[in-house]
Write an enzyme that holds these catalytic residues in place. Structure first.
Site, PDB file in Angstrom:
ATOM      1  CG  MET A  29      -1.461  -1.018   0.872  1.00 24.80           C
ATOM      2  SD  MET A  29      -3.526  -1.091   2.197  1.00 24.80           S
ATOM      3  CE  MET A  29      -2.795  -0.530   3.301  1.00 24.80           C
ATOM      4  CG  LEU A  32       7.308   1.092  -1.002  1.00 22.69           C
ATOM      5  CD1 LEU A  32       8.517   1.260  -2.319  1.00 22.69           C
ATOM      6  CD2 LEU A  32       6.674   0.280  -0.274  1.00 22.69           C
ATOM      7  N   GLY A  35      11.107  -2.929   5.429  1.00 23.97           N
ATOM      8  CA  GLY A  35      10.213  -4.440   5.685  1.00 23.97           C
ATOM      9  C   GLY A  35       9.787  -4.778   4.076  1.00 23.97           C
ATOM     10  CG  HIS A  36       6.639  -2.467   2.652  1.00 20.60           C
ATOM     11  ND1 HIS A  36       6.971  -1.023   2.310  1.00 20.60           N
ATOM     12  CD2 HIS A  36       5.883  -3.005   2.087  1.00 20.60           C
ATOM     13  CE1 HIS A  36       6.308  -0.928   3.315  1.00 20.60           C
ATOM     14  NE2 HIS A  36       5.551  -1.976   2.946  1.00 20.60           N
ATOM     15  CD  GLN A  60      -6.066  -3.116   2.691  1.00 19.23           C
ATOM     16  OE1 GLN A  60      -5.836  -3.691   2.093  1.00 19.23           O
ATOM     17  NE2 GLN A  60      -5.457  -4.217   3.583  1.00 19.23           N
ATOM     18  CB  VAL A 182      12.120  -5.319   8.809  1.00 24.19           C
ATOM     19  CG1 VAL A 182      13.949  -4.623   8.634  1.00 24.19           C
ATOM     20  CG2 VAL A 182      13.111  -6.503   6.911  1.00 24.19           C
ATOM     21  NE  ARG A 193      -2.512   1.515  10.279  1.00 24.78           N
ATOM     22  CZ  ARG A 193      -3.011   0.103   8.985  1.00 24.78           C
ATOM     23  NH1 ARG A 193      -2.500  -0.874   9.122  1.00 24.78           N
ATOM     24  NH2 ARG A 193      -4.044   0.858   8.502  1.00 24.78           N
TER      25      ARG A 193
HETATM   26  O1  PAF Z   1       0.233  -5.663   3.851  1.00 19.49           O
HETATM   27  C1  PAF Z   1      -0.667  -4.876   2.822  1.00 19.49           C
HETATM   28  O2  PAF Z   1      -0.062  -3.835   3.234  1.00 19.49           O
HETATM   29  C2  PAF Z   1      -1.732  -5.179   2.221  1.00 19.49           C
HETATM   30  O3  PAF Z   1      -2.879  -5.172   2.889  1.00 19.49           O
HETATM   31  C3  PAF Z   1      -1.696  -5.338   1.135  1.00 19.49           C
HETATM   32  C4  PAF Z   1      -1.332  -6.955   0.720  1.00 19.49           C
HETATM   33  C5  PAF Z   1      -0.831  -4.919  -0.607  1.00 19.49           C
HETATM   34  C6  PAF Z   1      -3.669  -5.745  -0.084  1.00 19.49           C
HETATM   35  O4  PAF Z   1      -3.496  -4.116  -0.468  1.00 19.49           O
END
Ligand code: PAF
Length: 286
Positions: A29, A32, A35-36, A60, A182, A193
């Site tokens: 989402m 970044l 961790g990403h 979501q 991480v 967050r």
């Molecule tokens: O983990 C996340 O950042 C989200 O839940 C995902 C998997 C990108 C789906 O929107």
């Protein structure tokens, strides 16, 4: 390259497929962090081409959650991805993903709804519909990119378990790769967050990893009763912490345990300065 439409992504993937290149997808989402980046590095090691999706998925988030204020940092994200050698950053609009003017509710949209137990335990208790929204967008991304591999972080352990279940149940021909959490040197698990927290809040947030590491060391010293392990958390919690749950369950099925074993995972969700944080640890070997 930064792409915004499904058509452009499909055209590019089609070219790669003709050249018999393998494709990895890292769904994110945005906002970044390291961790990403660890997921992206793993994807680069595993696949010939890597796609990162960068989409704050409206379906979501619950009505009282942080969809509007969720950090959106696309320019920085693209720079980080370019540096890491990502081939496509896919950043669609909500209209592109769900159709122009679509009402985003389950009386109007086809949702993926995993079994009740999986989506209503742990985080699902307070986040009704969250995992249906996650699975719906993830399956859409899978259908758009059709990757060979998709990469997810263990930080969202329940999410990975549910996505693996969806992939199994719906015969989705994609290998799910789970990558380790991480942490900052302090122990704090990286999360988009965390940037909502003040400096004091970041200190108070260390309680999550402290509780989990303490549970693991108690388990290693021979305490296996789940209730006894959970009770050790009260030594750490103060009035700065609003504990939502602390559970020790099976790491593959999320089923409750009375006695912990090497297949167990301890998971915690706790609010600090109103920010909902989650973390987890495997009690056996990673
Ligand atoms: O983990 C996340 O950042 C989200 O839940 C995902 C998997 C990108 C789906 O929107």
């Amino acid at each position: 390259m930064l792409l915004h439409t499904i058509k452009e992504v499909r055209e590019q993937i089609h070219k790669w497929r003709k050249d018999e290149l393998t494709v990895g997808l890292v769904p994110t989402m945005g906002a970044l962090h390291a961790g990403h980046m660890s997921l992206i590095k793993k994807a680069k090691e595993t696949c010939d081409r890597v796609v990162v999706s960068d989409f704050v998925n409206p379906i979501q988030f619950g009505p009282s959650e942080d969809f509007d204020k969720y950090p959106r940092t696309l320019d920085e994200d693209v720079k980080l991805c370019e540096k890491e050698g990502v081939d496509i950053v896919f950043a669609p609009s909500a209209n592109e993903m769900y159709g122009e003017g679509q009402k985003l509710s389950n009386d109007n949209l086809t949702y993926v709804c995993p079994p009740f137990f999986y989506v209503n335990t742990l985080c699902g208790k307070s986040r009704t519909g969250h995992f249906d929204g996650v699975c719906t967008v993830v399956l859409k991304l899978f259908n758009i990119v059709q990757p060979d591999f998709a990469f997810f972080g263990q930080k969202d352990a329940q999410q990975v378990i549910i996505i693996k279940k969806m992939v199994r149940d719906l015969n989705v021909p994609i290998t799910i790769v789970q990558c380790p959490i991480v942490r900052e040197e302090s122990g704090l698990a990286l999360s988009s967050r965390n940037q909502y927290l003040t400096e004091n809040g970041r200190q108070d947030a260390l309680v999550l990893s402290k509780i989990l590491h303490n549970i693991k060391s108690c388990y290693k010293r021979g305490i296996t009763e789940v209730n006894a392990l959970k009770e050790t958390a009260y030594n750490f919690l103060t009035n700065k912490h609003d504990l939502e749950y602390l559970e020790i369950v099976d790491k593959n099925t999320l089923e409750d345990k009375i006695k912990a074993d090497n297949e167990s995972i301890a998971l915690i969700a706790c609010r600090v300065e109103g920010v909902r944080l989650i973390d987890n640890i495997y009690l056996g070997e990673e």
